[in-house]
Design an enzyme around this catalytic site. Structure first.
Site, PDB file in Angstrom:
ATOM      1  N   HIS A  32      12.689 -18.468  59.966  1.00  0.00           N
ATOM      2  CA  HIS A  32      13.504 -17.357  59.450  1.00  0.00           C
ATOM      3  C   HIS A  32      13.347 -17.205  57.938  1.00  0.00           C
ATOM      4  O   HIS A  32      13.185 -16.104  57.427  1.00  0.00           O
ATOM      5  CB  HIS A  32      14.983 -17.555  59.793  1.00  0.00           C
ATOM      6  CG  HIS A  32      15.240 -17.518  61.264  1.00  0.00           C
ATOM      7  ND1 HIS A  32      15.044 -16.397  62.013  1.00  0.00           N
ATOM      8  CD2 HIS A  32      15.665 -18.485  62.118  1.00  0.00           C
ATOM      9  CE1 HIS A  32      15.340 -16.653  63.274  1.00  0.00           C
ATOM     10  NE2 HIS A  32      15.718 -17.911  63.358  1.00  0.00           N
ATOM     11  N   LEU A  33      13.399 -18.352  57.233  1.00  0.00           N
ATOM     12  CA  LEU A  33      13.229 -18.270  55.780  1.00  0.00           C
ATOM     13  C   LEU A  33      11.850 -17.679  55.475  1.00  0.00           C
ATOM     14  O   LEU A  33      11.668 -16.977  54.477  1.00  0.00           O
ATOM     15  CB  LEU A  33      13.374 -19.660  55.141  1.00  0.00           C
ATOM     16  CG  LEU A  33      13.350 -19.638  53.610  1.00  0.00           C
ATOM     17  CD1 LEU A  33      14.553 -18.876  53.052  1.00  0.00           C
ATOM     18  CD2 LEU A  33      13.324 -21.047  53.038  1.00  0.00           C
ATOM     19  N   ALA A  34      10.893 -17.959  56.362  1.00  0.00           N
ATOM     20  CA  ALA A  34       9.521 -17.460  56.169  1.00  0.00           C
ATOM     21  C   ALA A  34       9.518 -15.942  55.995  1.00  0.00           C
ATOM     22  O   ALA A  34       8.804 -15.414  55.144  1.00  0.00           O
ATOM     23  CB  ALA A  34       8.649 -17.875  57.342  1.00  0.00           C
ATOM     24  N   ASP A  35      10.327 -15.215  56.777  1.00  0.00           N
ATOM     25  CA  ASP A  35      10.322 -13.747  56.591  1.00  0.00           C
ATOM     26  C   ASP A  35      11.173 -13.359  55.380  1.00  0.00           C
ATOM     27  O   ASP A  35      10.869 -12.415  54.666  1.00  0.00           O
ATOM     28  CB  ASP A  35      10.723 -12.998  57.875  1.00  0.00           C
ATOM     29  CG  ASP A  35      12.207 -13.012  58.208  1.00  0.00           C
ATOM     30  OD1 ASP A  35      12.994 -12.486  57.418  1.00  0.00           O
ATOM     31  OD2 ASP A  35      12.580 -13.538  59.284  1.00  0.00           O
ATOM     32  N   GLN A  36      12.225 -14.144  55.108  1.00  0.00           N
ATOM     33  CA  GLN A  36      13.151 -13.770  54.026  1.00  0.00           C
ATOM     34  C   GLN A  36      12.563 -13.953  52.620  1.00  0.00           C
ATOM     35  O   GLN A  36      12.976 -13.285  51.678  1.00  0.00           O
ATOM     36  CB  GLN A  36      14.451 -14.567  54.172  1.00  0.00           C
ATOM     37  CG  GLN A  36      15.185 -14.208  55.465  1.00  0.00           C
ATOM     38  CD  GLN A  36      16.306 -15.174  55.801  1.00  0.00           C
ATOM     39  OE1 GLN A  36      16.921 -15.750  54.924  1.00  0.00           O
ATOM     40  NE2 GLN A  36      16.575 -15.351  57.089  1.00  0.00           N
ATOM     41  N   HIS A  82       8.748 -10.535  62.424  1.00  0.00           N
ATOM     42  CA  HIS A  82       9.585 -10.220  61.251  1.00  0.00           C
ATOM     43  C   HIS A  82       8.807 -10.512  59.964  1.00  0.00           C
ATOM     44  O   HIS A  82       8.864  -9.737  59.005  1.00  0.00           O
ATOM     45  CB  HIS A  82      10.849 -11.093  61.231  1.00  0.00           C
ATOM     46  CG  HIS A  82      11.994 -10.534  62.022  1.00  0.00           C
ATOM     47  ND1 HIS A  82      12.346 -11.024  63.247  1.00  0.00           N
ATOM     48  CD2 HIS A  82      12.853  -9.542  61.756  1.00  0.00           C
ATOM     49  CE1 HIS A  82      13.382 -10.346  63.702  1.00  0.00           C
ATOM     50  NE2 HIS A  82      13.718  -9.434  62.817  1.00  0.00           N
ATOM     51  N   GLN A 101      21.400  -9.556  52.186  1.00  0.00           N
ATOM     52  CA  GLN A 101      19.926  -9.593  52.216  1.00  0.00           C
ATOM     53  C   GLN A 101      19.352  -8.284  51.655  1.00  0.00           C
ATOM     54  O   GLN A 101      18.312  -8.267  51.024  1.00  0.00           O
ATOM     55  CB  GLN A 101      19.461  -9.789  53.669  1.00  0.00           C
ATOM     56  CG  GLN A 101      17.993 -10.126  53.829  1.00  0.00           C
ATOM     57  CD  GLN A 101      17.594 -10.235  55.295  1.00  0.00           C
ATOM     58  OE1 GLN A 101      17.593  -9.242  56.017  1.00  0.00           O
ATOM     59  NE2 GLN A 101      17.258 -11.438  55.747  1.00  0.00           N
TER      60      GLN A 101
HETATM   61  N1  ATP Z   1      19.473 -17.967  63.362  1.00  0.00           N
HETATM   62  C1  ATP Z   1      19.022 -17.409  62.240  1.00  0.00           C
HETATM   63  N2  ATP Z   1      18.937 -18.122  61.098  1.00  0.00           N
HETATM   64  C2  ATP Z   1      18.491 -17.564  59.961  1.00  0.00           C
HETATM   65  N3  ATP Z   1      18.094 -16.292  59.852  1.00  0.00           N
HETATM   66  C3  ATP Z   1      18.145 -15.525  60.966  1.00  0.00           C
HETATM   67  C4  ATP Z   1      18.609 -16.034  62.212  1.00  0.00           C
HETATM   68  N4  ATP Z   1      18.539 -15.042  63.149  1.00  0.00           N
HETATM   69  C5  ATP Z   1      18.056 -13.950  62.498  1.00  0.00           C
HETATM   70  N5  ATP Z   1      17.813 -14.238  61.190  1.00  0.00           N
HETATM   71  C6  ATP Z   1      17.280 -13.336  60.159  1.00  0.00           C
HETATM   72  O1  ATP Z   1      17.999 -12.120  60.226  1.00  0.00           O
HETATM   73  C7  ATP Z   1      17.132 -11.005  59.981  1.00  0.00           C
HETATM   74  C8  ATP Z   1      17.226 -10.082  61.206  1.00  0.00           C
HETATM   75  O2  ATP Z   1      16.401  -8.954  61.052  1.00  0.00           O
HETATM   76  P1  ATP Z   1      16.397  -7.773  62.187  1.00  0.00           P
HETATM   77  O3  ATP Z   1      15.377  -6.767  61.813  1.00  0.00           O
HETATM   78  O4  ATP Z   1      16.285  -8.369  63.536  1.00  0.00           O
HETATM   79  O5  ATP Z   1      17.783  -7.261  61.888  1.00  0.00           O
HETATM   80  P2  ATP Z   1      18.923  -6.339  62.321  1.00  0.00           P
HETATM   81  O6  ATP Z   1      19.286  -5.439  61.211  1.00  0.00           O
HETATM   82  O7  ATP Z   1      19.996  -7.185  62.917  1.00  0.00           O
HETATM   83  O8  ATP Z   1      18.243  -5.431  63.279  1.00  0.00           O
HETATM   84  P3  ATP Z   1      18.191  -5.017  64.701  1.00  0.00           P
HETATM   85  O9  ATP Z   1      19.573  -4.723  65.240  1.00  0.00           O
HETATM   86  O10 ATP Z   1      17.395  -3.832  64.485  1.00  0.00           O
HETATM   87  O11 ATP Z   1      17.498  -6.166  65.376  1.00  0.00           O
HETATM   88  C9  ATP Z   1      15.767 -11.612  59.713  1.00  0.00           C
HETATM   89  O12 ATP Z   1      15.585 -11.817  58.339  1.00  0.00           O
HETATM   90  C10 ATP Z   1      15.845 -12.976  60.416  1.00  0.00           C
HETATM   91  O13 ATP Z   1      14.998 -13.966  59.873  1.00  0.00           O
END
Ligand code: ATP
Length: 331
Positions: free
Chosen positions: A276-280, A301, A100
């Site tokens: 989730h895709l919405a933030d990605q 997110h 990502q």
């Molecule tokens: N079940 C899921 N399906 C798809 N995408 C997911 C899922 N769970 C989390 N994500 C995605 O993973 C990313 C997580 O970001 P986040 O900032 O929480 O990450 P991280 O680096 O693991 O941080 P932290 O340990 O600080 O929480 C986001 O883009 C979120 O949409």
């Protein structure tokens, strides 16, 4: 120099991944402070260090403060280079989250970039590798994003050892309006070092639940022996995804049910992309300065990714409520 306050909004790892990715694309020196301040264990964790280190290899960046627990980094990118890179996360740290971080910048390289990444393919709080391949990359391909991804070995928590190869080609992305699509739900149900009936039961439960709710479903089943032990299931249709992981003591039927329940909620909402895709999608909508989608919820997110993207790029995002859904657009 762009300064990003890492405690903004969600205040987690994603701000850092998006910030360094957009720093690499724009060539702007970036300072990130208060890293992961809103998490119980602030500062960089292994997966973040690995992601930033890998991106810095691709764009020849100078990085200051890149160590475990660091709450401040300076990232100074140079020219992006193509080539083959092998990245070993060494733990079950998420391969999809590492990718990502590299993906927004990689299409701007003059040559293709071949990444072989070792780590976790199916781990908690992250997209699964199947989600990244089918939901994220499937959706990005509509914008013109070109990447071939192969999941060679699965890696589960805590051993990891999964292996993914992603080849990203220089490509120009274009604004895309995502619309809901009534398609057959596809999926993959898998396990390693567990009885063959585990992924079968996960898949059968998910399929029957999805069909009871009026949708068609087909799920492929794989049972292998890899270095780590675990199971999981990912479902998608096409920009709506859902996944669930197995764990000791959790019946396979519950794993299948959890994944099915999520995708049914998303499909019933009538949204064009899942939460989730919405933030990605945000950084890519920023990079091509356009496009839109609907989601059933705007998460912290998503709001945070919008904020970071607007700090780097000349783009403005709008969120409108349409009935029960939210429409996000960029211009
Ligand atoms: N079940 C899921 N399906 C798809 N995408 C997911 C899922 N769970 C989390 N994500 C995605 O993973 C990313 C997580 O970001 P986040 O900032 O929480 O990450 P991280 O680096 O693991 O941080 P932290 O340990 O600080 O929480 C986001 O883009 C979120 O949409």
């Amino acid at each position: 120099m762009i300064e990003i306050d890492g405690s903004y909004g969600e205040g987690g790892g994603q701000i850092i991944r998006t910030a360094v990715a957009l720093s690499a694309v724009t060539g702007l020196d970036t300072k990130i402070t208060n890293i992961r301040r809103n998490r119980p264990d602030p500062g960089l964790k292994t997966q973040h260090v690995k992601a930033i280190e890998s991106l810095s290899r691709i764009c020849n960046a100078d990085v200051e403060g890149l160590n475990l627990g660091s709450e401040l980094i300076r990232f100074s990118p140079m020219e992006m280079e193509g080539g083959s890179f092998k990245i070993d996360i060494q733990t079950a740290g998420s391969i999809p989250l590492l990718l990502q971080c590299l993906m927004p910048a990689a299409i701007f390289s003059k040559e293709r970039i071949e990444l072989t990444v070792i780590g976790g393919t199916d781990v908690a709080w992250s997209p699964t590798a199947d989600y990244l391949k089918h939901v994220t990359l499937g959706s990005l391909s509509k914008m013109g994003y070109q990447c071939n991804m192969q999941i060679n070995t699965r890696g589960y928590y805590p051993r990891g050892g999964g292996s993914v190869k992603a080849t990203i080609f220089p490509s120009k992305i274009k604004p895309t309006d995502y619309l809901p699509d009534k398609c057959t739900v596809r999926g993959v149900s898998h396990c390693s070092n567990l009885p063959e009936h585990v992924p079968v039961r996960q898949a059968e439960t998910a399929i029957s639940m999805i069909r009871e709710h009026g949708y068609e479903a087909e799920v492929d089943v794989f049972g292998k022996s890899h270095v780590s032990t675990g199971s999981g299931i990912t479902l998608w249709c096409p920009s709506i995804g859902s996944s669930a992981l197995g764990r000791r003591g959790l019946p396979a039927e519950t794993v299948g049910k959890n994944a099915a329940k999520n995708i049914i909620t998303e499909l019933d909402s009538g949204a064009s992309v899942d939460v989730h895709l919405a933030d990605q999608l945000i950084p890519y909508m920023g990079l091509c300065r356009g496009g839109s989608y609907t989601a059933r919820e705007i998460t912290e997110h998503t709001r945070t990714n919008i904020w970071v993207t607007e700090q780097f790029l000349d783009v403005h995002f709008t969120i409108n409520r349409i009935g029960q859904l939210f429409e996000v657009s960029a211009d």
